[in-house]
Write an enzyme that holds these catalytic residues in place. Sequence first.
Site, PDB file in Angstrom:
ATOM      1  N   ARG A   7      27.329 -42.584 -33.581  1.00 28.86           N
ATOM      2  CA  ARG A   7      28.684 -43.150 -33.559  1.00 28.86           C
ATOM      3  C   ARG A   7      29.245 -43.126 -32.143  1.00 28.86           C
ATOM      4  O   ARG A   7      29.958 -44.037 -31.735  1.00 28.86           O
ATOM      5  CB  ARG A   7      29.559 -42.398 -34.562  1.00 28.86           C
ATOM      6  N   ASN A  42      40.951 -43.181 -36.702  1.00 31.03           N
ATOM      7  CA  ASN A  42      39.685 -43.622 -36.110  1.00 31.03           C
ATOM      8  C   ASN A  42      39.261 -42.716 -34.963  1.00 31.03           C
ATOM      9  O   ASN A  42      40.115 -42.173 -34.242  1.00 31.03           O
ATOM     10  CB  ASN A  42      39.812 -45.071 -35.603  1.00 31.03           C
ATOM     11  N   HIS A  68      41.985 -37.421 -36.523  1.00 32.20           N
ATOM     12  CA  HIS A  68      40.668 -36.997 -37.018  1.00 32.20           C
ATOM     13  C   HIS A  68      39.697 -36.725 -35.887  1.00 32.20           C
ATOM     14  O   HIS A  68      38.491 -36.626 -36.122  1.00 32.20           O
ATOM     15  CB  HIS A  68      40.076 -38.078 -37.948  1.00 32.20           C
ATOM     16  N   THR A 104      43.803 -49.389 -43.433  1.00 34.72           N
ATOM     17  CA  THR A 104      43.355 -48.142 -44.055  1.00 34.72           C
ATOM     18  C   THR A 104      43.457 -48.264 -45.567  1.00 34.72           C
ATOM     19  O   THR A 104      44.354 -48.910 -46.109  1.00 34.72           O
ATOM     20  CB  THR A 104      44.148 -46.923 -43.530  1.00 34.72           C
ATOM     21  N   GLU A 129      42.909 -56.083 -47.876  1.00 31.60           N
ATOM     22  CA  GLU A 129      43.067 -56.176 -49.334  1.00 31.60           C
ATOM     23  C   GLU A 129      44.078 -55.135 -49.790  1.00 31.60           C
ATOM     24  O   GLU A 129      44.455 -54.247 -49.024  1.00 31.60           O
ATOM     25  CB  GLU A 129      41.706 -55.922 -49.999  1.00 31.60           C
TER      26      GLU A 129
HETATM   27  N1  APR Z   1      41.419 -56.246 -41.115  1.00 32.65           N
HETATM   28  C1  APR Z   1      42.278 -55.445 -41.805  1.00 32.65           C
HETATM   29  N2  APR Z   1      41.868 -54.514 -42.715  1.00 32.65           N
HETATM   30  C2  APR Z   1      40.540 -54.408 -42.924  1.00 32.65           C
HETATM   31  C3  APR Z   1      39.596 -55.207 -42.244  1.00 32.65           C
HETATM   32  C4  APR Z   1      40.085 -56.162 -41.308  1.00 32.65           C
HETATM   33  N3  APR Z   1      39.261 -56.960 -40.618  1.00 32.65           N
HETATM   34  N4  APR Z   1      38.346 -54.859 -42.695  1.00 32.65           N
HETATM   35  C5  APR Z   1      38.526 -53.883 -43.600  1.00 32.65           C
HETATM   36  N5  APR Z   1      39.841 -53.612 -43.753  1.00 32.65           N
HETATM   37  C6  APR Z   1      40.469 -52.617 -44.634  1.00 32.65           C
HETATM   38  C7  APR Z   1      39.764 -52.445 -45.959  1.00 32.65           C
HETATM   39  O1  APR Z   1      40.319 -53.340 -46.902  1.00 32.65           O
HETATM   40  C8  APR Z   1      40.115 -50.990 -46.302  1.00 32.65           C
HETATM   41  O2  APR Z   1      41.321 -50.910 -47.024  1.00 32.65           O
HETATM   42  O3  APR Z   1      40.377 -51.370 -43.968  1.00 32.65           O
HETATM   43  C9  APR Z   1      40.309 -50.324 -44.945  1.00 32.65           C
HETATM   44  C10 APR Z   1      39.181 -49.372 -44.558  1.00 32.65           C
HETATM   45  O4  APR Z   1      39.190 -48.321 -45.475  1.00 32.65           O
HETATM   46  P1  APR Z   1      38.176 -47.114 -45.281  1.00 32.65           P
HETATM   47  O5  APR Z   1      36.785 -47.655 -45.083  1.00 32.65           O
HETATM   48  O6  APR Z   1      38.442 -46.149 -46.392  1.00 32.65           O
HETATM   49  O7  APR Z   1      38.593 -46.454 -43.896  1.00 32.65           O
HETATM   50  P2  APR Z   1      39.851 -45.523 -43.636  1.00 32.65           P
HETATM   51  O8  APR Z   1      40.998 -45.903 -44.511  1.00 32.65           O
HETATM   52  O9  APR Z   1      40.091 -45.519 -42.166  1.00 32.65           O
HETATM   53  O10 APR Z   1      39.305 -44.065 -44.068  1.00 32.65           O
HETATM   54  C11 APR Z   1      40.186 -42.993 -43.811  1.00 32.65           C
HETATM   55  O11 APR Z   1      38.470 -41.456 -44.478  1.00 32.65           O
HETATM   56  O12 APR Z   1      36.289 -40.934 -44.492  1.00 32.65           O
HETATM   57  C12 APR Z   1      37.488 -40.613 -43.908  1.00 32.65           C
HETATM   58  O13 APR Z   1      37.763 -39.715 -41.777  1.00 32.65           O
HETATM   59  C13 APR Z   1      37.431 -40.888 -42.438  1.00 32.65           C
HETATM   60  O14 APR Z   1      39.208 -41.670 -41.045  1.00 32.65           O
HETATM   61  C14 APR Z   1      38.496 -41.950 -42.231  1.00 32.65           C
HETATM   62  C15 APR Z   1      39.372 -41.785 -43.441  1.00 32.65           C
END
Ligand code: APR
Length: 237
Positions: free
Chosen positions: A59, A92, A109, A176, A203
């Site tokens: 990463r 992030n 984080h 998120t 979404e």
């Molecule tokens: N534009 C906007 N939103 C997007 C895009 C995009 N191009 N692509 C994906 N998403 C959205 C998805 O719909 C989802 O709701 O981003 C979100 C990503 O969700 P996760 O994969 O769960 O990531 P995140 O919310 O950052 O996770 C939170 O969980 O695993 C732990 O520490 C890790 O910091 C992370 C935390």
Amino acid sequence: MSDIRNIVILTGAGISAESGLRTFRAEDGLWEEHPVEEVATPEGFRRDPALVQRFYDERRAGVQAVQPNAAHEALGRLDREWSGELLIVTQNIDDLHERGGARRVLHMHGEALSAWCTSCDARHRWETTLLDGPPCPACGQASMRPDIVWFGEMPYRMGEIFHALSRADLFVSIGTSGAVYPAAGFVQHARESGARTLELNLEESLGSRMFAETRLGRASELVPRWVDELLRGLQHG
Ligand code: APR
């Protein structure tokens, strides 16, 4: 709009998706290949430190191989032009907010480009591997781990975050899923402080019903448009 002075923004993996960094919970997400328990917990690190070091070496290299996208750059512009208080709390571990021009960034984080010495507690900017156990620049011990907040560990600078949320006039969540606390609870705290709430996401998220307004779409389109609105004073809702 004129009564918006203090802003807190929460970002997640979705804001970096269009830069080419994988999110966690999509079907091709990071957690599909690497069960969280193995690579993102203190127990996993104790059990197999090489596996965990390799995961974060990948990463650390990955974040240096991609570029900020229009969403990061729009937040950089907002940071430069916004005279009120602004705090970008990111879940992030990439440095794309900073490379996109933002300064008022808080990595709750941790950061892929930081190494944490478990002997002397020093933290160092680190761009290469930790797998081969390099000596800590401060104490010389071969005891550095990724400076990442793993599940079961306390996110960084929570006092500062809740202080900013209690003063916020506007709370914006970008990219998120609202799957992980305490970040997923920030919107509730902001509402209790009387802040307006806006969600920009690809979404519906687990927290969408908590937001006064949710705009669905890609961050690279939604975020520049929102920053333009805000800086032109046309913020509605
Ligand atoms: N534009 C906007 N939103 C997007 C895009 C995009 N191009 N692509 C994906 N998403 C959205 C998805 O719909 C989802 O709701 O981003 C979100 C990503 O969700 P996760 O994969 O769960 O990531 P995140 O919310 O950052 O996770 C939170 O969980 O695993 C732990 O520490 C890790 O910091 C992370 C935390």
